[in-house]
Structures are given as structure tokens and as C-alpha cells.
Scaffold this motif. Sequence first.
Motif, short mmCIF file in Angstrom:
data_model
loop_
_atom_site.label_atom_id
_atom_site.label_comp_id
_atom_site.label_asym_id
_atom_site.label_seq_id
_atom_site.Cartn_x
_atom_site.Cartn_y
_atom_site.Cartn_z
N UNK A 30 0.82 -1.16 0.13
CA UNK A 30 0.01 -0.01 0.06
C UNK A 30 1.10 1.31 0.03
N UNK A 31 0.20 2.36 -0.64
CA UNK A 31 1.23 3.50 -0.57
C UNK A 31 0.58 4.64 0.32
N UNK A 32 -0.60 4.57 0.62
CA UNK A 32 -1.24 5.55 1.69
C UNK A 32 -2.45 4.82 2.34
N UNK A 54 2.68 8.43 -2.83
CA UNK A 54 3.45 8.46 -1.83
C UNK A 54 4.41 9.61 -1.74
N UNK A 55 5.21 9.52 -0.77
CA UNK A 55 6.30 11.01 -0.70
C UNK A 55 7.52 10.29 -0.90
N UNK A 75 8.20 7.40 1.46
CA UNK A 75 7.20 7.22 2.70
C UNK A 75 5.83 7.08 2.51
N UNK A 76 5.30 6.10 3.08
CA UNK A 76 3.74 5.79 2.82
C UNK A 76 2.77 6.30 3.82
N UNK A 77 3.40 6.87 5.02
CA UNK A 77 2.68 7.55 5.93
C UNK A 77 1.75 6.31 6.52
N UNK A 78 2.33 5.20 6.57
CA UNK A 78 1.53 4.03 7.23
C UNK A 78 1.09 4.32 8.58
#
Length: 78
Positions: A30-32, A54-55, A75-78
Motif C-alpha cells: 500500500x502507498x497511503x 507516496x512521498x 514514505x507511505x505514512x502507514x
Amino acid sequence: MPELMLDGRALKVAEGTNVAAALALGGDGCGRTSVSGQRRAPLCGMGICQECRVTIDGRRRLACQTLCRDGMHVETHA
């Protein structure tokens, strides 16, 4: 063989791998996370759906359209 940082973890991938594939190889794919809290993964693979955002090195990008390169920070901000 490029090595990138995916959510703070080092990940080596084959030359020519895009970031969406790296997400599948080194994470949950997953990306976000959506505003409702659901994890979102790439859907179309060609940038239309925008689910793979994603970032990358501090800028929002589409993972399916970005090739991995050595030293990249994702960074996916998981």
C-alpha cells in the motif's frame, strides 16, 4: 542494484523496478491511508487512479510512474 529507504527501512530492488513494485516487495503493498483509515494500494498501474501516491524525497509522486533509484526515500505514512 538500487537501494532505497522505504518507511525508514533499507530495500534493495532490481534495476528498472518502479516504486509501486517496491511497495509490494518491501511492505504491505500500500502507498497511503485513506481519510477513513483504510490502506490503499495501486489499482490501475498507469497513474489514472492516483491510489499509489507516496512521498518520494519530500514530494508527492505516483509510485507506479516513478523508477527506483539509489538513495531514494519513500514514505507511505502507514
